[in-house]
Write a protein that holds these residues in place. Structure first.
Motif, PDB file in Angstrom:
ATOM      1  N   VAL A  75       0.821  -1.210   0.000  1.00  0.00           N
ATOM      2  CA  VAL A  75       0.000   0.000   0.000  1.00  0.00           C
ATOM      3  C   VAL A  75       0.854   1.259   0.000  1.00  0.00           C
ATOM      4  O   VAL A  75       1.864   1.353   0.709  1.00  0.00           O
ATOM      5  N   ASP A  76       0.443   2.238  -0.821  1.00  0.00           N
ATOM      6  CA  ASP A  76       1.055   3.569  -0.867  1.00  0.00           C
ATOM      7  C   ASP A  76       2.546   3.557  -1.188  1.00  0.00           C
ATOM      8  O   ASP A  76       3.301   4.399  -0.703  1.00  0.00           O
ATOM      9  N   GLU A  77       2.972   2.625  -2.012  1.00  0.00           N
ATOM     10  CA  GLU A  77       4.371   2.584  -2.443  1.00  0.00           C
ATOM     11  C   GLU A  77       4.487   3.205  -3.829  1.00  0.00           C
ATOM     12  O   GLU A  77       3.564   3.140  -4.637  1.00  0.00           O
ATOM     13  N   GLN A  78       5.631   3.792  -4.102  1.00  0.00           N
ATOM     14  CA  GLN A  78       5.913   4.350  -5.423  1.00  0.00           C
ATOM     15  C   GLN A  78       7.263   3.814  -5.870  1.00  0.00           C
ATOM     16  O   GLN A  78       8.193   3.726  -5.077  1.00  0.00           O
ATOM     17  N   TYR A  79       7.365   3.471  -7.142  1.00  0.00           N
ATOM     18  CA  TYR A  79       8.575   2.875  -7.693  1.00  0.00           C
ATOM     19  C   TYR A  79       9.076   3.734  -8.845  1.00  0.00           C
ATOM     20  O   TYR A  79       8.303   4.162  -9.686  1.00  0.00           O
ATOM     21  N   ASP A  80      10.385   3.944  -8.862  1.00  0.00           N
ATOM     22  CA  ASP A  80      10.994   4.785  -9.886  1.00  0.00           C
ATOM     23  C   ASP A  80      11.611   4.001 -11.034  1.00  0.00           C
ATOM     24  O   ASP A  80      12.075   4.604 -12.001  1.00  0.00           O
ATOM     25  N   SER A  81      11.641   2.672 -10.920  1.00  0.00           N
ATOM     26  CA  SER A  81      12.256   1.874 -11.978  1.00  0.00           C
ATOM     27  C   SER A  81      11.679   0.459 -11.980  1.00  0.00           C
ATOM     28  O   SER A  81      11.117   0.006 -10.973  1.00  0.00           O
ATOM     29  N   PRO A  82      11.840  -0.251 -13.089  1.00  0.00           N
ATOM     30  CA  PRO A  82      11.394  -1.649 -13.136  1.00  0.00           C
ATOM     31  C   PRO A  82      12.100  -2.508 -12.083  1.00  0.00           C
ATOM     32  O   PRO A  82      11.508  -3.423 -11.533  1.00  0.00           O
ATOM     33  N   GLU A  83      13.361  -2.203 -11.801  1.00  0.00           N
ATOM     34  CA  GLU A  83      14.114  -2.966 -10.804  1.00  0.00           C
ATOM     35  C   GLU A  83      13.485  -2.841  -9.424  1.00  0.00           C
ATOM     36  O   GLU A  83      13.416  -3.816  -8.670  1.00  0.00           O
ATOM     37  N   GLU A  84      13.015  -1.641  -9.074  1.00  0.00           N
ATOM     38  CA  GLU A  84      12.364  -1.441  -7.777  1.00  0.00           C
ATOM     39  C   GLU A  84      11.062  -2.235  -7.706  1.00  0.00           C
ATOM     40  O   GLU A  84      10.741  -2.809  -6.663  1.00  0.00           O
ATOM     41  N   VAL A  85      10.315  -2.259  -8.792  1.00  0.00           N
ATOM     42  CA  VAL A  85       9.060  -3.025  -8.828  1.00  0.00           C
ATOM     43  C   VAL A  85       9.361  -4.501  -8.643  1.00  0.00           C
ATOM     44  O   VAL A  85       8.732  -5.190  -7.833  1.00  0.00           O
ATOM     45  N   ARG A  86      10.325  -5.000  -9.394  1.00  0.00           N
ATOM     46  CA  ARG A  86      10.686  -6.418  -9.317  1.00  0.00           C
ATOM     47  C   ARG A  86      11.120  -6.792  -7.905  1.00  0.00           C
ATOM     48  O   ARG A  86      10.666  -7.781  -7.340  1.00  0.00           O
ATOM     49  N   GLU A  87      11.986  -5.996  -7.295  1.00  0.00           N
ATOM     50  CA  GLU A  87      12.482  -6.302  -5.956  1.00  0.00           C
ATOM     51  C   GLU A  87      11.349  -6.276  -4.932  1.00  0.00           C
ATOM     52  O   GLU A  87      11.286  -7.128  -4.049  1.00  0.00           O
ATOM     53  N   ALA A  88      10.426  -5.329  -5.054  1.00  0.00           N
ATOM     54  CA  ALA A  88       9.295  -5.261  -4.127  1.00  0.00           C
ATOM     55  C   ALA A  88       8.404  -6.494  -4.259  1.00  0.00           C
ATOM     56  O   ALA A  88       7.982  -7.068  -3.251  1.00  0.00           O
ATOM     57  N   ALA A  89       8.130  -6.908  -5.489  1.00  0.00           N
ATOM     58  CA  ALA A  89       7.274  -8.079  -5.703  1.00  0.00           C
ATOM     59  C   ALA A  89       7.952  -9.348  -5.203  1.00  0.00           C
ATOM     60  O   ALA A  89       7.340 -10.155  -4.501  1.00  0.00           O
ATOM     61  N   TYR A  90       9.223  -9.532  -5.562  1.00  0.00           N
ATOM     62  CA  TYR A  90       9.952 -10.702  -5.067  1.00  0.00           C
ATOM     63  C   TYR A  90      10.023 -10.683  -3.548  1.00  0.00           C
ATOM     64  O   TYR A  90       9.871 -11.707  -2.895  1.00  0.00           O
ATOM     65  N   GLY A  91      10.267  -9.519  -2.982  1.00  0.00           N
ATOM     66  CA  GLY A  91      10.342  -9.406  -1.532  1.00  0.00           C
ATOM     67  C   GLY A  91       9.034  -9.778  -0.862  1.00  0.00           C
ATOM     68  O   GLY A  91       9.019 -10.441   0.170  1.00  0.00           O
ATOM     69  N   GLU A  92       7.932  -9.371  -1.462  1.00  0.00           N
ATOM     70  CA  GLU A  92       6.618  -9.690  -0.894  1.00  0.00           C
ATOM     71  C   GLU A  92       6.343 -11.188  -0.951  1.00  0.00           C
ATOM     72  O   GLU A  92       5.751 -11.760  -0.044  1.00  0.00           O
ATOM     73  N   LEU A  93       6.793 -11.830  -2.008  1.00  0.00           N
ATOM     74  CA  LEU A  93       6.524 -13.256  -2.174  1.00  0.00           C
ATOM     75  C   LEU A  93       7.519 -14.153  -1.458  1.00  0.00           C
ATOM     76  O   LEU A  93       7.163 -15.227  -0.983  1.00  0.00           O
ATOM     77  N   THR A  94       8.775 -13.747  -1.386  1.00  0.00           N
ATOM     78  CA  THR A  94       9.795 -14.648  -0.859  1.00  0.00           C
ATOM     79  C   THR A  94      10.458 -14.143   0.408  1.00  0.00           C
ATOM     80  O   THR A  94      11.256 -14.848   0.998  1.00  0.00           O
ATOM     81  N   GLY A  95      10.179 -12.938   0.809  1.00  0.00           N
ATOM     82  CA  GLY A  95      10.805 -12.386   2.002  1.00  0.00           C
ATOM     83  C   GLY A  95      11.831 -11.344   1.609  1.00  0.00           C
ATOM     84  O   GLY A  95      12.513 -11.474   0.601  1.00  0.00           O
ATOM     85  N   GLU A  96      11.894 -10.302   2.389  1.00  0.00           N
ATOM     86  CA  GLU A  96      12.848  -9.242   2.101  1.00  0.00           C
ATOM     87  C   GLU A  96      14.277  -9.762   2.247  1.00  0.00           C
ATOM     88  O   GLU A  96      14.547 -10.631   3.067  1.00  0.00           O
ATOM     89  N   ALA A  97      15.158  -9.221   1.464  1.00  0.00           N
ATOM     90  CA  ALA A  97      16.570  -9.573   1.589  1.00  0.00           C
ATOM     91  C   ALA A  97      17.056  -9.107   2.952  1.00  0.00           C
ATOM     92  O   ALA A  97      16.725  -8.023   3.407  1.00  0.00           O
ATOM     93  N   GLY A  98      17.811  -9.944   3.596  1.00  0.00           N
ATOM     94  CA  GLY A  98      18.318  -9.606   4.928  1.00  0.00           C
ATOM     95  C   GLY A  98      19.820  -9.476   4.921  1.00  0.00           C
ATOM     96  O   GLY A  98      20.444  -9.233   3.895  1.00  0.00           O
ATOM     97  N   THR A  99      20.390  -9.668   6.064  1.00  0.00           N
ATOM     98  CA  THR A  99      21.837  -9.608   6.191  1.00  0.00           C
ATOM     99  C   THR A  99      22.443 -10.862   5.574  1.00  0.00           C
ATOM    100  O   THR A  99      21.739 -11.865   5.370  1.00  0.00           O
ATOM    101  N   PRO A 100      23.739 -10.859   5.301  1.00  0.00           N
ATOM    102  CA  PRO A 100      24.371 -12.067   4.758  1.00  0.00           C
ATOM    103  C   PRO A 100      24.256 -13.273   5.691  1.00  0.00           C
ATOM    104  O   PRO A 100      24.336 -14.410   5.249  1.00  0.00           O
ATOM    105  N   ASN A 101      24.018 -13.032   6.978  1.00  0.00           N
ATOM    106  CA  ASN A 101      23.882 -14.133   7.931  1.00  0.00           C
ATOM    107  C   ASN A 101      22.485 -14.742   7.918  1.00  0.00           C
ATOM    108  O   ASN A 101      22.265 -15.793   8.504  1.00  0.00           O
ATOM    109  N   GLU A 102      21.536 -14.076   7.272  1.00  0.00           N
ATOM    110  CA  GLU A 102      20.165 -14.574   7.219  1.00  0.00           C
ATOM    111  C   GLU A 102      20.024 -15.520   6.035  1.00  0.00           C
ATOM    112  O   GLU A 102      20.393 -15.197   4.918  1.00  0.00           O
ATOM    113  N   ALA A 103      19.474 -16.677   6.305  1.00  0.00           N
ATOM    114  CA  ALA A 103      19.255 -17.656   5.237  1.00  0.00           C
ATOM    115  C   ALA A 103      17.782 -17.700   4.896  1.00  0.00           C
ATOM    116  O   ALA A 103      16.944 -17.855   5.767  1.00  0.00           O
ATOM    117  N   ASN A 104      17.472 -17.522   3.637  1.00  0.00           N
ATOM    118  CA  ASN A 104      16.114 -17.682   3.149  1.00  0.00           C
ATOM    119  C   ASN A 104      16.228 -18.563   1.909  1.00  0.00           C
ATOM    120  O   ASN A 104      16.539 -18.093   0.826  1.00  0.00           O
TER     121      ASN A 104
END
Length: 112
Positions: A75-104
């Motif tokens: 909700v209420d997000e704005q994206y300035d590039s296709p890369e931002e859209v892709r990362e937001a969608a992948y993040g919503e489906l698979t989990g946000e990227a975390g630290t290198p110590n986080e395993a997903n």
């Protein structure tokens, strides 16, 4: 009634195969969406994306939803590039990227 136990390796192999098939299907949908992302005018909002992709189905492990519903959750997000859209969608489906110590295990950053 037989006392035989299911072959655990076979059951695990089938579960992994189904997971792989769902991931492949999801990737094919995202590939189609990504082809369209370059044609959009930026910046673009999550609401505009939700409307644009409301009918594109995507199979999730326990349900089927549309790509549009993924953007509805952003909700209420704005994206300035296709890369931002892709990362937001992948993040919503698979989990946000975390630290290198986080395993997903569901998120393959090399594929992004």
């Amino acid at each position: 009634m037989s006392n035989e136990q299911p072959d655990r390796d076979r059951v695990q192999d089938r579960a992994e195969q189904r997971q792989s098939e769902r991931a492949d299907h999801t990737e094919s949908i995202f590939a189609a969406v990504e082809r369209d992302l370059g044609e959009l005018e930026y910046p673009v909002t999550s609401e505009e994306l939700a409307t644009e992709y409301a009918t594109e189905p995507i199979d999730m492990p326990n349900e089927t939803e549309s790509i549009g519903s993924v953007f509805d959750r952003l909700v209420d997000e704005q994206y300035d590039s296709p890369e931002e859209v892709r990362e937001a969608a992948y993040g919503e489906l698979t989990g946000e990227a975390g630290t290198p110590n986080e395993a997903n295990l569901e998120r393959d950053l090399d594929e992004l």
